[in-house]
Design a protein around this motif. Structure first.
Motif, PDB file in Angstrom:
ATOM      1  N   ASP A 140       0.846  -1.199   0.000  1.00  0.00           N
ATOM      2  CA  ASP A 140       0.000   0.000   0.000  1.00  0.00           C
ATOM      3  C   ASP A 140       0.882   1.249   0.000  1.00  0.00           C
ATOM      4  N   PHE A 141       1.567   1.456  -1.122  1.00  0.00           N
ATOM      5  CA  PHE A 141       2.486   2.579  -1.274  1.00  0.00           C
ATOM      6  C   PHE A 141       1.743   3.911  -1.175  1.00  0.00           C
ATOM      7  N   ALA A 142       2.456   4.933  -0.710  1.00  0.00           N
ATOM      8  CA  ALA A 142       1.945   6.298  -0.695  1.00  0.00           C
ATOM      9  C   ALA A 142       3.081   7.249  -1.003  1.00  0.00           C
ATOM     10  N   VAL A 143       2.722   8.460  -1.424  1.00  0.00           N
ATOM     11  CA  VAL A 143       3.703   9.531  -1.579  1.00  0.00           C
ATOM     12  C   VAL A 143       3.597  10.446  -0.373  1.00  0.00           C
ATOM     13  N   GLY A 144       4.688  10.583   0.355  1.00  0.00           N
ATOM     14  CA  GLY A 144       4.732  11.477   1.502  1.00  0.00           C
ATOM     15  C   GLY A 144       5.555  12.709   1.192  1.00  0.00           C
ATOM     16  N   ALA A 145       5.526  13.657   2.124  1.00  0.00           N
ATOM     17  CA  ALA A 145       6.308  14.877   1.977  1.00  0.00           C
ATOM     18  C   ALA A 145       6.877  15.280   3.317  1.00  0.00           C
ATOM     19  N   ALA A 146       8.067  15.855   3.283  1.00  0.00           N
ATOM     20  CA  ALA A 146       8.705  16.411   4.473  1.00  0.00           C
ATOM     21  C   ALA A 146       9.257  17.777   4.107  1.00  0.00           C
ATOM     22  N   THR A 147       9.291  18.688   5.060  1.00  0.00           N
ATOM     23  CA  THR A 147       9.767  20.042   4.816  1.00  0.00           C
ATOM     24  C   THR A 147      10.996  20.336   5.669  1.00  0.00           C
ATOM     25  N   ALA A 148      11.808  21.299   5.188  1.00  0.00           N
ATOM     26  CA  ALA A 148      13.029  21.686   5.905  1.00  0.00           C
ATOM     27  C   ALA A 148      13.423  23.097   5.507  1.00  0.00           C
ATOM     28  N   PRO A 149      14.145  23.792   6.370  1.00  0.00           N
ATOM     29  CA  PRO A 149      14.607  25.141   6.016  1.00  0.00           C
ATOM     30  C   PRO A 149      15.817  25.138   5.094  1.00  0.00           C
ATOM     31  N   THR A 150      16.550  24.027   5.036  1.00  0.00           N
ATOM     32  CA  THR A 150      17.733  23.917   4.189  1.00  0.00           C
ATOM     33  C   THR A 150      17.714  22.561   3.505  1.00  0.00           C
ATOM     34  N   PRO A 151      18.523  22.365   2.463  1.00  0.00           N
ATOM     35  CA  PRO A 151      18.561  21.052   1.799  1.00  0.00           C
ATOM     36  C   PRO A 151      19.044  19.921   2.701  1.00  0.00           C
ATOM     37  N   THR A 152      19.664  20.246   3.828  1.00  0.00           N
ATOM     38  CA  THR A 152      20.134  19.209   4.742  1.00  0.00           C
ATOM     39  C   THR A 152      19.264  19.071   5.976  1.00  0.00           C
ATOM     40  N   GLY A 153      18.082  19.658   5.956  1.00  0.00           N
ATOM     41  CA  GLY A 153      17.180  19.489   7.070  1.00  0.00           C
ATOM     42  C   GLY A 153      17.279  20.607   8.089  1.00  0.00           C
TER      43      GLY A 153
END
Length: 739
Positions: A140-153
């Motif tokens: 049951d695959f899904a597409v998730g998302a995560a956010t960050a202030p910089t490309p390294t988190g």
């Protein structure tokens, strides 16, 4: 995307080094060289890679959940690497900690195929979540998302999936994997996702990029494509997608194909005008294996260096070392980087030569000017207004002029943030200006009385930060504004200049303080205009050819004779057998003849009415280069579920058993012309067979290369097998050898 792999147990990971703690990158010289794989310094495998450039001037690469080194056994949760020059990379940690997952993810879920973009004033990582709490059965695959202030988190998962698991009409769950985001010129955000079960779809996203909105549109047929990536160029939207099996070890034939459209929702068609959504699906090859060490060349990302040259990042398999550890475990897929050329409006890698294996000119990551403001305002000749440098970032208003002079064909870039009611931009040669006018909502270029402008998207956020890139070639100027330099422009323009540009570079801002960083000027790249030559048929070799006009030539020999095959009326007619050659069954007949020595091209014309849309697995007919039942390369038009494809399959013995994979070469018609171009490698003596197909016998699509050891003697033959129902007969009009 490696949808046939299992992530396994996930272990503790190393925290990321924050971008703000890194010193300015020391990039390689413009004339430096590199070798693939570029990930060798930190990883043996780094699948499904993408690369972005951070505001600190470093480049960041992200890969799928796998161990990085042979024998390691630790599955990294989106491993991340950093580079100053796109060539030498350092592992800087994993995006997610051992216990970090969104609430909807099942324990032990892996994260595949990340795509990292700038959306507004933050970075967003889209990622496949391999297992969710929706079903206890998995898949049951899904597409998730995560956010960050910089490309390294640090990365923070959104509470809900961007695209939730989707039930499949035939049972189970559609493969909701391989996300790729794209921002259009009107500011709308889109997400492309999907794979073989369900096809590739696109959906619009909310303004923050974290929710799918509206109704998705199918843009590529199921059972053929995955690993999508979209960019915009010259008013066209190009959909890159990978096809065939990603992970068949030494028989992996993964490759990248493309279609283009005038809309981000398609329809995407290939160079021959065939839609990617058709049962006989189109797709123009961009990248395929060429006979060197690299096979399975696919799942691409995209970037542009400081000279304006485009590059493709992808993974591949070393055919001499296909698995990370034990055979038939994790496929070892390091990260490769190669030049992406645009010839007659279509992308191709290294002018069509394919993946590189040897020293090549490196990407340009520094130039005549390469300003990160780490030394304050040293190097700037004159200031007008109020300018200051804080933590390596320039802020101010007025005009700041560099001591650097430029001339000739150049590309200039700057990361900038204009004031909400002001302008910010570049001036080249003391007279040509390109500015982002946030107050007027325009990107504007000016050379004396000559002007050009383009609208900024509605709701343009000046404070979010964008990259302005300006190219001058002769008297032609082009400019684009984008969030992340990934072919996702929000405004583009062109202007014919009064005369070539010579002089200094200046930064300008009005209407309040603007921010600038990563200001560069480099010699503009020279585009490649012509592709490398494709195989061509020379003079006919009558002694090896057969027109089927007077029975079957005595030179033919059978492996498992089929009395149903007959020759009459200038054609060989062969009822498709309910048999096959793959695996250990070896029940299909093969009609063979000796091939000439040296280089040659062999061609046949085969008619096989496979219909469309219906499932006829895996009826096929075509050519074969054959050593024995466990070592052959088969080029055939074939029914694969609802699709009709030209598959170039390959089987070889490995670790005590036969292994089979495939490469896709063009789109079949009911009557399809097929070619195998044979070449003997002068260094190794290997037999290289490159496959081509045609729908009219004149215009050819060429695909990948399969190789045979030097101590073998491949014969050439015909096959018609894969399934006896419904009954149908393959017609071969001839077999012709050319040199």
């Amino acid at each position: 995307m490696g949808h046939l792999r299992r992530a396994g147990a996930l272990a503790a990971v190393i925290g990321l080094v924050l971008a703000g703690t890194a010193s300015a990158p020391a990039a390689a010289a413009p004339d430096s060289r590199y070798r693939n794989p570029v990930s060798a310094g930190f990883a043996d495998t780094f699948a499904d890679p993408v690369i972005v450039r951070g505001e600190d001037g470093f480049w960041y690469a992200y890969g799928t959940t796998d161990p990085l080194r042979e024998g390691e056994g630790t599955f990294h949760r989106v491993p991340t690497a950093r580079s100053a020059d796109l060539v030498d990379w350092t592992y800087v940690g994993d995006a997610f900690g051992a216990d970090q997952r969104p609430a909807y993810a099942a324990p032990g879920a892996g994260f595949w195929a990340p795509d990292v973009r700038r959306v507004g004033d933050r970075w967003v990582m889209y990622v496949t979540v391999t297992d969710t709490t929706v079903s206890p059965d998995g898949g049951d695959f899904a597409v998730g998302a995560a956010t960050a202030p910089t490309p390294t988190g640090p990365w923070t998962f959104a509470d809900e999936p961007v695209v939730a698991p989707r039930p499949g009409g035939g049972g189970g769950w559609l493969w909701t994997i391989d996300p790729s985001q794209f921002t259009d010129v009107d500011g709308r955000h889109y997400l492309y996702y999907g794979s073989y079960y369900g096809g590739i779809s696109v959906t619009e996203l909310s303004a923050d990029g974290l929710r799918a909105v509206g109704t998705p549109t199918l843009v590529a047929v199921d059972n053929k494509f995955e690993g999508s990536y979209v960019l915009r160029r010259d008013g066209w939207y190009y959909l890159f997608a990978s096809t065939a099996n990603c992970c068949a070890g030494p028989a992996t034939g993964y490759s990248v194909h493309v279609g283009r459209s005038r809309s981000p929702r398609g329809p995407f068609v290939d160079r021959d005008g065939i839609p990617l959504t058709a049962s006989r699906a189109g797709g123009t090859p961009v990248l395929a294996q060429n006979g060197n060490r690299w096979i399975g060349t696919g799942h691409n990302g995209f970037l542009t260096d400081l000279s304006g040259q485009d590059w493709i990042v992808y993974h591949a398999i070393d055919r001499a070392d296909p698995y990370l550890d034990e055979p038939f475990g994790i496929n070892e897929r390091p990260m490769l980087l190669d030049r992406l050329d645009w010839i007659d409006g279509w992308p191709t890698v290294n002018a069509g030569a394919g993946p590189s294996d040897g020293a090549r000119p490196a990407p340009v990551t520094t130039g005549r000017m390469d300003e990160r403001f780490d030394a304050g305002l040293a190097g700037w000749r004159h200031t007008a207004g109020d300018w200051r440098v804080t933590d390596g970032r320039l802020t101010g208003a007025g005009t700041l002029t560099s001591r650097t002079t430029i001339g000739g064909d150049v590309r200039a870039e700057a990361d900038l943030r204009p004031a909400a009611a002001g302008t910010a931009g570049l001036t080249l040669g003391d007279r040509v200006s390109v500015r982002v006018d946030a107050a007027a909502g325009r990107l504007v270029a000016r050379d004396g009385a000559r002007t050009a402008s383009a609208p900024l998207p509605a709701g343009f956020d000046a404070a979010a930060g964008h990259n302005l890139a300006v190219e001058v070639r002769g008297r032609q100027l082009t400019a684009e504004l984008s969030p992340a330099r990934l072919g996702d422009q929000v405004a583009t323009l062109s202007l014919r200049l009064d005369r070539p540009v010579v002089g200094r570079v200046a930064l300008t801002a009005t209407g309040g303080d603007a921010g600038f960083d990563n200001v560069s000027v480099a010699r503009l790249h020279r585009p490649v205009r012509h592709a490398v030559p494709e195989p061509r048929a020379g003079g006919l070799l009558p002694a090896y050819s057969d027109e089927f006009t007077d029975g079957l030539d005595p030179a033919w020999r059978w492996v498992r004779p089929d009395a149903a095959a007959t020759v009459s009326g200038g054609a060989l007619r062969w009822p498709v057998q309910g048999a096959d050659l793959t695996g250990t069954g070896n029940t299909a007949g093969v009609l063979l003849r000796d091939a000439p020595t040296g280089d040659y091209v062999v061609e046949t014309k085969v008619t096989l009415d496979l219909g469309e849309e219906t499932v006829r697995n895996y009826q096929q007919a075509g050519l074969v280069a054959y050593v024995d039942d466990d070592r052959f390369a088969r080029l055939a038009q074939v029914a694969i579920w609802n699709t009709r494809q030209v598959e170039y399959g390959y089987e070889l013995p490995f670790a005590g058993q036969p292994v089979y994979g495939g490469n896709i070469v063009g789109t079949p018609a009911t009557t399809t012309w097929l070619r195998l171009a044979h070449r003997v490698d002068p260094a190794t003596g290997e037999h290289e067979f490159r496959a081509g197909s045609s729908r009219d016998g004149r215009n050819w699509t060429w695909g990948g290369v399969w190789t045979f050891p030097a101590d073998t003697t491949p014969r050439i033959g015909l096959v018609a097998h894969g399934g006896a129902e419904p009954a149908l007969t393959a017609r071969f009009d001839y077999v012709r050898f050319h040199r």
